[in-house]
Scaffold this motif. Sequence first.
Motif, mmCIF file in Angstrom:
data_model
loop_
_atom_site.group_PDB
_atom_site.id
_atom_site.type_symbol
_atom_site.label_atom_id
_atom_site.label_comp_id
_atom_site.label_asym_id
_atom_site.label_seq_id
_atom_site.Cartn_x
_atom_site.Cartn_y
_atom_site.Cartn_z
ATOM 1 N N ASN A 104 3.639 55.998 10.649
ATOM 2 C CA ASN A 104 4.290 55.126 11.231
ATOM 3 C C ASN A 104 4.852 56.206 12.523
ATOM 4 O O ASN A 104 5.437 55.745 13.376
ATOM 5 N N CYS A 105 4.738 57.526 12.366
ATOM 6 C CA CYS A 105 5.297 58.409 13.261
ATOM 7 C C CYS A 105 4.257 59.736 13.333
ATOM 8 O O CYS A 105 3.854 60.343 12.301
ATOM 9 N N ILE A 106 4.104 60.169 14.447
ATOM 10 C CA ILE A 106 3.130 61.484 14.669
ATOM 11 C C ILE A 106 4.269 62.338 15.441
ATOM 12 O O ILE A 106 4.781 61.858 16.640
ATOM 13 N N GLY A 107 4.239 63.430 14.872
ATOM 14 C CA GLY A 107 4.944 64.563 15.770
ATOM 15 C C GLY A 107 4.231 65.793 16.310
ATOM 16 O O GLY A 107 3.140 66.071 15.661
ATOM 17 N N TRP A 108 4.504 66.361 17.478
ATOM 18 C CA TRP A 108 4.271 67.610 17.904
ATOM 19 C C TRP A 108 5.148 68.616 17.502
ATOM 20 O O TRP A 108 6.405 68.512 17.961
ATOM 21 N N PHE A 109 4.729 69.678 16.946
ATOM 22 C CA PHE A 109 5.900 71.021 16.765
ATOM 23 C C PHE A 109 5.214 72.265 17.344
ATOM 24 O O PHE A 109 3.732 72.212 17.525
ATOM 25 N N ARG A 110 5.711 73.114 17.430
ATOM 26 C CA ARG A 110 5.352 74.528 17.645
ATOM 27 C C ARG A 110 5.936 75.442 17.347
ATOM 28 O O ARG A 110 7.303 75.402 16.642
ATOM 29 N N GLN A 111 5.325 76.767 16.950
ATOM 30 C CA GLN A 111 5.981 77.959 16.624
ATOM 31 C C GLN A 111 5.370 79.003 16.960
ATOM 32 O O GLN A 111 4.134 79.278 17.152
ATOM 33 N N ALA A 112 6.339 79.864 17.679
ATOM 34 C CA ALA A 112 5.954 81.282 18.420
ATOM 35 C C ALA A 112 6.087 82.218 17.319
ATOM 36 O O ALA A 112 7.038 82.053 16.244
ATOM 37 N N PRO A 113 5.428 83.378 17.461
ATOM 38 C CA PRO A 113 5.518 84.513 16.567
ATOM 39 C C PRO A 113 6.834 84.822 16.459
ATOM 40 O O PRO A 113 7.624 85.219 17.274
ATOM 41 N N GLY A 114 7.713 85.079 15.042
ATOM 42 C CA GLY A 114 8.832 85.485 14.894
ATOM 43 C C GLY A 114 10.012 84.332 15.251
ATOM 44 O O GLY A 114 11.231 84.741 14.998
ATOM 45 N N LYS A 115 9.574 83.142 15.569
ATOM 46 C CA LYS A 115 10.693 82.134 15.597
ATOM 47 C C LYS A 115 10.356 80.945 14.735
ATOM 48 O O LYS A 115 9.247 80.823 14.332
ATOM 49 N N GLU A 116 11.180 79.958 14.465
ATOM 50 C CA GLU A 116 11.136 78.910 13.494
ATOM 51 C C GLU A 116 10.209 77.835 14.358
ATOM 52 O O GLU A 116 10.203 77.578 15.543
ATOM 53 N N ARG A 117 9.849 76.908 13.396
ATOM 54 C CA ARG A 117 9.248 75.725 14.028
ATOM 55 C C ARG A 117 10.124 74.974 14.575
ATOM 56 O O ARG A 117 10.942 74.611 14.237
ATOM 57 N N GLU A 118 9.587 74.411 15.896
ATOM 58 C CA GLU A 118 10.377 73.491 16.746
ATOM 59 C C GLU A 118 9.718 72.225 16.884
ATOM 60 O O GLU A 118 8.457 72.219 17.507
ATOM 61 N N GLY A 119 10.467 71.078 16.714
ATOM 62 C CA GLY A 119 9.746 69.881 17.032
ATOM 63 C C GLY A 119 9.995 69.788 18.628
ATOM 64 O O GLY A 119 10.886 69.863 19.139
ATOM 65 N N VAL A 120 8.950 69.266 19.227
ATOM 66 C CA VAL A 120 8.902 69.247 20.789
ATOM 67 C C VAL A 120 8.841 67.586 21.038
ATOM 68 O O VAL A 120 9.351 67.310 22.183
ATOM 69 N N ALA A 121 8.068 67.107 20.331
ATOM 70 C CA ALA A 121 7.704 65.554 20.855
ATOM 71 C C ALA A 121 7.501 64.752 19.476
ATOM 72 O O ALA A 121 6.726 65.331 18.609
ATOM 73 N N ALA A 122 7.701 63.404 19.581
ATOM 74 C CA ALA A 122 7.169 62.567 18.348
ATOM 75 C C ALA A 122 7.215 61.169 19.007
ATOM 76 O O ALA A 122 8.065 60.555 20.072
ATOM 77 N N ILE A 123 6.305 60.289 18.289
ATOM 78 C CA ILE A 123 6.203 59.107 18.741
ATOM 79 C C ILE A 123 5.992 58.140 17.585
ATOM 80 O O ILE A 123 5.268 58.432 16.460
ATOM 81 N N TYR A 124 6.982 57.105 17.556
ATOM 82 C CA TYR A 124 7.065 56.021 16.602
ATOM 83 C C TYR A 124 6.116 54.917 17.017
ATOM 84 O O TYR A 124 6.181 54.505 18.176
#
Length: 121
Positions: free
Chosen positions: A31-51
């Motif tokens: 019921n939900c799809i999210g987009w995440f990103r991870q740059a080198p040396g950084k933690e994974r970050e949630g940027v957008a999601a859709i319910y």
Amino acid sequence: VQLVESGGGSVQAGGSLSLSCEVSGITEGTNCIGWFRQAPGKEREGVAAIYTRPVMTYYADSVKGRFAIWQDNAKATVYLEINYLRPEDTAMYYCAASRGSCGLRASFFDSWGQGTQVTVS
């Protein structure tokens, strides 16, 4: 659930990209799809999601006004439109699926794609 991302690439600052997340497999209960990103040396970050039902969207403060998430149910695909790209947007972008809560926490999601690279110069 299987997820396949596409659409990444190398662009100049100020440009745009449209990322796609194709969802397949046993999707019942998703019921939900999210987009995440991870740059080198950084933690994974949630940027957008859709319910999906009803449609509700979530955005990180860092991307509000520049990123847009939307779904095409007929194509079983969720898109992430990225505008006014900045060098700090450079990262591997992943989509993920949740059968429970929806939002920008990675812990909500139990299926992940392999990612697509976005590089901004």
